[in-house]
Design an enzyme around this catalytic site. Structure first.
Site, PDB file in Angstrom:
ATOM      1  N   LYS A  29       1.088  -1.220  -0.307  1.00 45.39           N
ATOM      2  CA  LYS A  29      -0.079   0.067   0.297  1.00 45.39           C
ATOM      3  C   LYS A  29       0.997   1.178   0.267  1.00 45.39           C
ATOM      4  O   LYS A  29       0.345   2.156  -0.619  1.00 45.39           O
ATOM      5  CB  LYS A  29      -0.812   0.189   1.337  1.00 45.39           C
ATOM      6  CG  LYS A  29      -1.868  -1.199   0.814  1.00 45.39           C
ATOM      7  CD  LYS A  29      -3.364  -0.730   1.324  1.00 45.39           C
ATOM      8  CE  LYS A  29      -4.527  -1.590   0.849  1.00 45.39           C
ATOM      9  NZ  LYS A  29      -5.851  -1.018   2.220  1.00 45.39           N
ATOM     10  N   LYS A  70      -6.647  -9.656  -9.883  1.00 42.63           N
ATOM     11  CA  LYS A  70      -8.283 -10.586  -8.806  1.00 42.63           C
ATOM     12  C   LYS A  70      -8.818  -9.224  -9.259  1.00 42.63           C
ATOM     13  O   LYS A  70      -8.697  -8.728  -9.532  1.00 42.63           O
ATOM     14  CB  LYS A  70      -7.625 -10.624  -7.704  1.00 42.63           C
ATOM     15  CG  LYS A  70      -7.884 -10.903  -6.776  1.00 42.63           C
ATOM     16  CD  LYS A  70      -7.444 -10.647  -5.461  1.00 42.63           C
ATOM     17  CE  LYS A  70      -7.828  -9.597  -4.472  1.00 42.63           C
ATOM     18  NZ  LYS A  70      -8.047  -9.322  -3.228  1.00 42.63           N
ATOM     19  N   LYS A  83     -11.944  -4.295  -6.195  1.00 42.86           N
ATOM     20  CA  LYS A  83     -12.902  -3.097  -6.174  1.00 42.86           C
ATOM     21  C   LYS A  83     -12.413  -1.624  -6.799  1.00 42.86           C
ATOM     22  O   LYS A  83     -12.827  -0.908  -7.092  1.00 42.86           O
ATOM     23  CB  LYS A  83     -13.374  -2.964  -4.653  1.00 42.86           C
ATOM     24  CG  LYS A  83     -14.587  -3.085  -4.248  1.00 42.86           C
ATOM     25  CD  LYS A  83     -14.701  -3.095  -2.642  1.00 42.86           C
ATOM     26  CE  LYS A  83     -14.772  -4.016  -1.537  1.00 42.86           C
ATOM     27  NZ  LYS A  83     -14.595  -4.175  -0.230  1.00 42.86           N
TER      28      LYS A  83
HETATM   29  P1  AMP Z   1     -11.323  -6.798   0.033  1.00 45.98           P
HETATM   30  O1  AMP Z   1     -12.927  -6.937  -1.303  1.00 45.98           O
HETATM   31  O2  AMP Z   1     -10.785  -7.511  -0.592  1.00 45.98           O
HETATM   32  O3  AMP Z   1     -11.418  -6.060   0.898  1.00 45.98           O
HETATM   33  O4  AMP Z   1     -11.347  -8.505   0.295  1.00 45.98           O
HETATM   34  C1  AMP Z   1     -12.601  -8.845   0.838  1.00 45.98           C
HETATM   35  C2  AMP Z   1     -12.714 -10.355   1.497  1.00 45.98           C
HETATM   36  O5  AMP Z   1     -13.151 -11.263  -0.137  1.00 45.98           O
HETATM   37  C3  AMP Z   1     -11.360 -11.361   1.819  1.00 45.98           C
HETATM   38  O6  AMP Z   1     -11.867 -12.012   2.553  1.00 45.98           O
HETATM   39  C4  AMP Z   1     -11.094 -11.656   0.238  1.00 45.98           C
HETATM   40  O7  AMP Z   1     -10.007 -12.917   0.082  1.00 45.98           O
HETATM   41  C5  AMP Z   1     -12.044 -11.486  -0.469  1.00 45.98           C
HETATM   42  N1  AMP Z   1     -12.085 -10.973  -1.889  1.00 45.98           N
HETATM   43  C6  AMP Z   1     -11.936 -10.210  -2.334  1.00 45.98           C
HETATM   44  N2  AMP Z   1     -11.909 -10.403  -4.185  1.00 45.98           N
HETATM   45  C7  AMP Z   1     -12.168 -11.268  -4.142  1.00 45.98           C
HETATM   46  C8  AMP Z   1     -11.414 -12.273  -5.379  1.00 45.98           C
HETATM   47  N3  AMP Z   1     -11.315 -11.985  -6.616  1.00 45.98           N
HETATM   48  N4  AMP Z   1     -11.281 -13.125  -5.666  1.00 45.98           N
HETATM   49  C9  AMP Z   1     -11.997 -14.269  -4.111  1.00 45.98           C
HETATM   50  N5  AMP Z   1     -12.147 -14.078  -2.999  1.00 45.98           N
HETATM   51  C10 AMP Z   1     -12.453 -12.487  -3.167  1.00 45.98           C
END
Ligand code: AMP
Ligand code: TRP
Length: 340
Positions: A115, A196, A199
């Site tokens: 970050k 990946k 958001k």
């Molecule tokens: P985040 O949106 O990065 O804060 O992630 C929130 C949760 O969603 C975490 O447990 C991540 O591991 C899961 N997650 C986020 N993006 C993905 C993705 N593209 N594929 C699978 N799991 C995801």
């Protein structure tokens, strides 16, 4: 007998996408419904302010994430669902843990290093201290199990280190949590299947709230190769492989069966049917969420109910921590009075 505590949460930083659903939320619902745990699912709003944000949007985003949890199947009766900043003990315990966390340990955290590059314009102390607040979240509820994605394992390991340090230096009152890594599909961006779904790149996301026509359009435009065969090969055909994983996610159809079903079909046909599978797959979620948001006061009641339950546990734990540290007076022993 008391069930082991399971604890997890997400940051309110925008709408949830199907990566969040298949990567986390779906798994949480199954863990909740297994009946094996006392589950806490929270919204990590204090974590989310370590990145730049719009104050006019923040609370609404937290409410929206709570609604997503509930619409996806988290039950406010079975689980404790709450917003982090409503429980001041998270910040309070984080301060205490700051005072036993070695600076060098935090400096090793890869998320902070990443970050520091991706948000170079805003490298604040909160960003550096993020893992200590996360340790406080977990330790405050005597958590035994934390379902997380692989990217959070290092933070959880630090939480365990901090718990051990506290127990060694003072009294053994901190429960060392275990990570629960379940095999979950990592969904990739529709616009760049080597990255990946995230958001931070909304153009490649399928959001849980996307309208049918938006879904159809996004799937149609999803990046694929020019080979035009529906075959699963993540290294050679990452775009199609990703779409096939999404198909499997919504239908539970094994990849081999999907290959069979679309043998000879071109990408246009596959994409068209996939779009309908997604539209239908998200419909129950979307209907539940709309109903929830329409029902006056319902979401506020859910948030308040969760706050009360979480607060009770947090107050007890923080009192115990303060007595252990010797910064608060020991509670007076209750005298047992014999009834006549
Ligand atoms: P985040 O949106 O990065 O804060 O992630 C929130 C949760 O969603 C975490 O447990 C991540 O591991 C899961 N997650 C986020 N993006 C993905 C993705 N593209 N594929 C699978 N799991 C995801
Ligand atoms: N850091 C987690 C994430 O970005 C969110 C989080 C904060 C969390 N505190 C937590 C997850 C405690 C599990 C337990 O996804």
């Amino acid at each position: 007998m008391q069930k082991p505590v399971l604890f997890s949460g997400m940051q309110p930083t925008g709408k949830l996408h199907i990566g969040n659903y298949f990567g986390a939320l779906k798994n949480w619902v199954e863990l909740q419904n297994s009946g094996r745990y006392q589950c806490y699912f929270f919204v990590a709003d204090l974590h989310s302010i370590t990145a730049s944000f719009d104050p006019a949007e923040k609370y609404r985003q937290s409410v929206e994430v709570i609604a997503d949890y509930i619409a996806a199947g988290i039950s406010p009766e079975k689980s404790i669902v709450f917003i982090q900043s409503q429980i001041p003990e998270h910040s309070e315990l984080a301060w205490v843990l700051n005072c036993i966390t070695p600076f060098g340990e935090l400096r090793r955290m890869t998320q902070f290093k990443d970050k520091s590059t991706t948000q170079a314009e805003n490298i604040n102390v909160g960003l550096f201290d993020y893992p200590v607040l996360m340790a406080a979240d977990v330790l405050l509820y005597d958590t035994e199990v934390v379902p997380v994605g692989e990217d959070q394992l290092q933070h959880l390991e630090l939480t365990r280190t901090i718990a051990r340090k506290f127990n060694g230096q003072f009294t053994k009152i901190m429960q060392e949590p275990e990570p629960l890594l379940t095999e979950v599909p990592r969904l990739m961006s529709l616009s760049d299947p080597l990255k990946k779904m995230s958001k931070s790149m909304p153009e490649g996301c399928l959001f849980l709230d996307d309208e049918p026509d938006v879904i159809r359009d996004k799937v149609k435009r999803a990046v694929t190769d020019s080979d035009a065969k529906v075959l699963y090969s993540p290294s050679k055909k990452p775009g199609i492989a990703n779409l096939m994983r999404i198909y499997r996610g919504f239908t539970n159809l094994p990849i081999k069966e999907i290959e069979k079903k679309y043998a000879g079909a071109n990408y246009g046909v596959f994409k068209k049917e996939l779009a309908e599978v997604i539209v239908e797959g998200l419909r129950p979620f979307q209907v539940r969420k709309k109903l929830l948001m329409k029902k006056s006061g319902e979401i506020d009641r859910i948030i308040e109910k969760g706050r009360k339950k979480a607060q009770k546990k947090a107050t007890e734990k923080m009192d115990q921590v303060k007595v252990t540290l010797g910064i608060a007076k020991k509670p007076m022993k209750k005298t047992v009075t014999k009834s006549a």
